[in-house]
Design an enzyme around this catalytic site. Structure first.
Site, PDB file in Angstrom:
ATOM      1  N   ARG A  55       0.989  -1.402   0.064  1.00 38.76           N
ATOM      2  CA  ARG A  55       0.092  -0.008  -0.053  1.00 38.76           C
ATOM      3  C   ARG A  55       0.816   1.039  -0.036  1.00 38.76           C
ATOM      4  NH1 ARG A  55      -3.895  -1.403   4.951  1.00 38.76           N
ATOM      5  NH2 ARG A  55      -1.830  -2.220   5.633  1.00 38.76           N
ATOM      6  N   ASP A  57       1.445   5.584  -0.253  1.00 44.55           N
ATOM      7  CA  ASP A  57       0.700   6.740   0.835  1.00 44.55           C
ATOM      8  C   ASP A  57      -0.061   7.606  -0.205  1.00 44.55           C
ATOM      9  OD1 ASP A  57       1.749   5.627   3.224  1.00 44.55           O
ATOM     10  OD2 ASP A  57       3.421   6.951   3.159  1.00 44.55           O
ATOM     11  N   ARG A 202      10.813   7.061   3.281  1.00 39.31           N
ATOM     12  CA  ARG A 202      10.815   8.614   3.348  1.00 39.31           C
ATOM     13  C   ARG A 202      11.606   8.967   4.652  1.00 39.31           C
ATOM     14  NH1 ARG A 202       4.590  10.208   2.859  1.00 39.31           N
ATOM     15  NH2 ARG A 202       5.490  12.389   3.101  1.00 39.31           N
TER      16      ARG A 202
END
Length: 273
Positions: A55, A57, A202
Site C-alpha cells: 500500500r 501513501d 521517506r
C-alpha cells in the site's frame, strides 16, 4: 456454482492524483484501490475486491504495483486490460495481466519489494514532472549518501524509520540493496528489501539528505539505526519523488519483475549499467 478464477496484474499510477492506495470507508477522496475495483467490477459484471503487494501513501507513485483479484468471469488478458483501462481515470493503468494459481497472493507471496526515490537537485524547481520528483535546491553529494546508505544493508530493526501509525507486526526487515546514483541534477536512490515499514523510505531519505548536504556525517545513519527510536532520525521526506517500482515473487507464479520503472529512466540506466 461458477468457477472462480484468480488474476494477477501490474498497475502503474500517478499518486499525485489519489489520496493513497487504500480505499476510504468514510471519506470521498479518490484512491487507487477504489478506482481499480470500480473498473474491474464493471468488466467482470460483479463486485470485485483487489489486494496489492504494498500500500502506498498519498502522493506516492507506482510503475509496477502488483495486484490480484478473483472473478467468475472469463476474459482474454487483452480483454481484461483494455476493459479496465477504459474505465479507470487517466492516472491509473494496467500494464500486464494474466490468470494465476489460486494460491497466489500479491502481498503474502512477495519475497522483496523495490522503491525508487527521485530528486531534482537543481537550483531551480522544475515545471515538468514536478509531482514525480522531489525538488531539493541545495547541492547533494551522492557518494556521501551512498556511504550512509551502506549502514542499512542486511537484517536490522528499523524502528527509527517507522512512522507511529505503522501496523507491521515487526520492525525487523532485511535490506537487500540500496544504491545512490546520479545523472547531472537527477539523483536516484533505489532500495530493495524484504518489506518496508510505514514511511520507512521517506524517513531514510530524511537522514540521507542532510548527509548529502554535508550537515551530518555518513556514520550518523548507523547511530540513528542503532537508536531504535524515531526521535533519533530526521524529518520525513516529501512523497513526491517516491515510486513503487517492483516486486519479486517465486518463479512459479511467472510474475514479471523487470524492468523496474519509472520507465523514463530505463534508457539512461541501460547505458550506465
Amino acid at each position: 456454482m461458477s468457477e472462480v478464477y484468480r488474476y494477477a496484474a501490474i498497475v502503474e499510477y500517478n499518486g499525485a492524483c489519489f489520496h493513497g492506495w487504500q480505499k476510504q470507508k468514510h471519506h470521498n477522496e479518490p484512491t487507487v484501490q477504489a478506482a481499480l475495483e470500480a473498473a474491474i467490477s464493471k468488466v467482470a459484471n460483479h463486485p470485485v475486491e483487489v489486494a496489492c503487494a504494498g500500500r502506498t501513501d498519498a502522493g506516492v507513485h507506482a510503475t509496477r504495483q502488483v495486484i490480484h483479484f478473483d472473478s467468475t468471469s472469463k476474459r482474454t488478458d487483452y480483454g481484461w486490460i483494455m476493459g479496465i483501462n477504459t474505465n479507470t481515470p487517466p492516472a491509473v493503468s494496467v500494464q500486464w495481466l494474466q490468470q494465476v494459481d489460486g494460491d497466489f497472493h500479491a502481498r503474502f507471496k512477495a519475497r522483496a519489494r523495490c522503491y525508487r526515490y527521485l530528486i531534482n537537485n537543481s537550483k531551480y524547481r522544475q515545471a515538468l514532472q514536478h509531482d514525480q520528483m522531489t525538488w531539493w535546491r541545495y547541492p547533494l553529494d551522492a557518494e556521501r549518501m551512498q556511504q550512509a546508505a551502506n549502514h542499512l544493508l542486511g537484517e536490522h530493526d528499523f524502528t527509527s524509520f517507522r512512522a507511529k501509525d505503522c501496523q507491521a507486526k515487526t520492525p525487523v526487515k532485511t535490506m537487500h540493496r540500496i544504491e545512490v546514483r546520479q545523472w547531472g541534477d537527477l539523483i536516484m536512490v533505489e532500495l530493495e528489501a524484504s518489506a518496508f515499514l510505514y514511511h520507512m523510505v521517506r524517513n531514510i531519505m530524511g537522514v540521507l539528505i542532510p548527509v548529502g548536504e554535508g550537515h551530518k556525517e555518513p556514520d550518523w545513519m548507523k547511530d540513528v539505526l542503532d537508536a531504535r527510536s524515531r526521535l533519533a532520525a530526521g524529518v520525513t521526506a516529501p512523497g513526491d519523488g517516491l515510486h513503487f517500482v517492483g516486486v519479486r515473487y517465486p518463479e512459479q507464479f511467472e510474475i514479471p519483475s523487470q524492468p523496474f520503472g519509472p520507465l523514463i529512466l530505463e534508457p539512461a540506466l541501460s547505458l550506465t549499467r
